[in-house]
Scaffold this motif. Structure first.
Motif, short mmCIF file in Angstrom:
data_model
loop_
_atom_site.label_atom_id
_atom_site.label_comp_id
_atom_site.label_asym_id
_atom_site.label_seq_id
_atom_site.Cartn_x
_atom_site.Cartn_y
_atom_site.Cartn_z
N VAL A 29 -23.97 -54.83 2.28
CA VAL A 29 -24.28 -53.70 3.16
C VAL A 29 -23.45 -52.48 2.78
O VAL A 29 -23.97 -51.35 2.71
CB VAL A 29 -24.06 -54.08 4.64
N ALA A 32 -24.89 -50.89 -0.30
CA ALA A 32 -26.10 -50.11 0.00
C ALA A 32 -25.73 -48.75 0.60
O ALA A 32 -26.34 -47.73 0.25
CB ALA A 32 -26.99 -50.88 0.96
N LYS A 33 -24.74 -48.74 1.47
CA LYS A 33 -24.30 -47.47 2.06
C LYS A 33 -23.73 -46.55 0.98
O LYS A 33 -23.98 -45.34 0.97
CB LYS A 33 -23.24 -47.75 3.14
N VAL A 43 -33.15 -48.07 -1.28
CA VAL A 43 -32.50 -49.36 -1.53
C VAL A 43 -33.59 -50.41 -1.59
O VAL A 43 -34.46 -50.48 -0.71
CB VAL A 43 -31.48 -49.71 -0.43
N ASP A 58 -29.37 -60.84 4.99
CA ASP A 58 -29.01 -59.53 4.40
C ASP A 58 -30.08 -58.49 4.72
O ASP A 58 -29.77 -57.33 5.01
CB ASP A 58 -28.89 -59.64 2.87
N ASP A 61 -29.44 -57.33 8.14
CA ASP A 61 -28.19 -56.57 8.25
C ASP A 61 -28.31 -55.18 7.63
O ASP A 61 -27.64 -54.23 8.08
CB ASP A 61 -27.05 -57.33 7.56
N LEU A 62 -29.15 -55.05 6.61
CA LEU A 62 -29.30 -53.77 5.92
C LEU A 62 -30.12 -52.76 6.72
O LEU A 62 -29.94 -51.55 6.57
CB LEU A 62 -29.96 -53.98 4.55
N GLU A 65 -28.63 -49.71 8.28
CA GLU A 65 -27.77 -48.93 7.38
C GLU A 65 -28.53 -48.19 6.29
O GLU A 65 -27.98 -47.35 5.60
CB GLU A 65 -26.72 -49.84 6.73
N VAL A 66 -29.80 -48.55 6.09
CA VAL A 66 -30.59 -47.87 5.05
C VAL A 66 -31.38 -46.74 5.70
O VAL A 66 -32.36 -46.97 6.41
CB VAL A 66 -31.53 -48.85 4.32
N TYR A 70 -36.39 -47.90 2.38
CA TYR A 70 -35.99 -49.31 2.37
C TYR A 70 -37.19 -50.12 1.88
O TYR A 70 -38.23 -50.15 2.52
CB TYR A 70 -35.58 -49.74 3.78
#
Length: 240
Positions: A29, A32-33, A43, A58, A61-62, A65-66, A70
């Motif tokens: 994560v 990716a940030k 991403v 994952d 969780d991503l 944050e994306v 995505y």
């Protein structure tokens, strides 16, 4: 007019590195940030059923944050479809990889699989998820892709990369023709697989209206020597 080509970074290799030690370093994560902070415009992840790199968790969780594109790639088996419908990424890329494949190694037969693809694509589109299908640069398969109702195609570029590496300046020709047909059919064009700093500019120059490239293995390998932030900037420069 040509569109700006977005760079989506495939972060599977970061998950492979993490999994090799069983802990959480490097953190997927956070990576990716960081790639987004460094300028990446998307991403990409490709979870596989055995979760040998990216895990289904994952993908969840991503999601928060994306904030760029995505993109979740994978073979549309039931568990993958359920995951994508739960996470609702910007885009889903359908890839016909076998469960035991090391990496993706063929595009869809869009004619043989038309009904199946139509059903899956419609379900994703009904949930507000843009669809793309992984495809070889074969004109009848591009026409078949149009018939499935997909929004985009992703041109499978391994053959191009291999021929270009051998010095073949005609390596992009089948892709140029495929892109011309896709543009006529109003299909968006993405591309990926073995694209690198060595070949990306040549490929982009030969593909009209290339919307997005997703690059993982080469980008991460190049970053071992040149640094992630620097490599992302180098790709952005070549794509613009």
């Amino acid at each position: 007019m040509d569109y700006m080509t977005k760079l989506s970074v495939n972060i599977n290799k970061i998950a492979t590195l993490r999994n090799s030690r069983g802990g959480d370093v490097p953190n997927v994560v956070q990576f990716a940030k960081d790639v987004q902070r460094f300028g990446a415009e998307g991403v990409t992840i490709h979870p596989r059923p055995d979760e040998r790199h990216i895990r289904y968790q994952d993908a969840r969780d991503l999601k928060p944050e994306v904030y760029t594109e995505y993109n979740i790639e994978g073979n549309p088996i039931d568990s993958f479809i359920d995951l994508v419908l739960e996470v609702k990424p910007t885009q889903v890329t359908l890839v016909p990889d076998a469960i035991d494949a090391i990496t993706s190694n063929a595009g869809w037969d869009t004619i043989k699989n038309k009904d199946f693809l139509m059903d899956v694509i419609k379900e994703f589109q009904n949930n507000g998820i843009r669809t793309s299908i992984f495809i070889d640069p074969v004109l009848k398969q591009i026409e078949g892709a149009k018939a499935t109702g997909t929004d985009r195609i992703e041109l499978y570029t391994e053959a191009f990369a291999h021929q270009y590496d051998l010095g073949d300046k005609n390596a992009a020709k089948p892709y140029t023709k495929a892109a011309e047909l896709a543009n006529k059919l109003d299909l968006g064009i993405n591309a990926g697989h073995d694209l690198s700093l060595e070949n990306i500019e040549f490929f982009k120059d030969n593909i009209s209206n290339l919307l997005e490239v997703s690059i993982g293995h080469s980008l991460i390998a190049e970053s071992l020597y040149l640094g992630v932030e620097n490599v992302i900037q180098m790709y952005l420069h070549k794509l613009k």
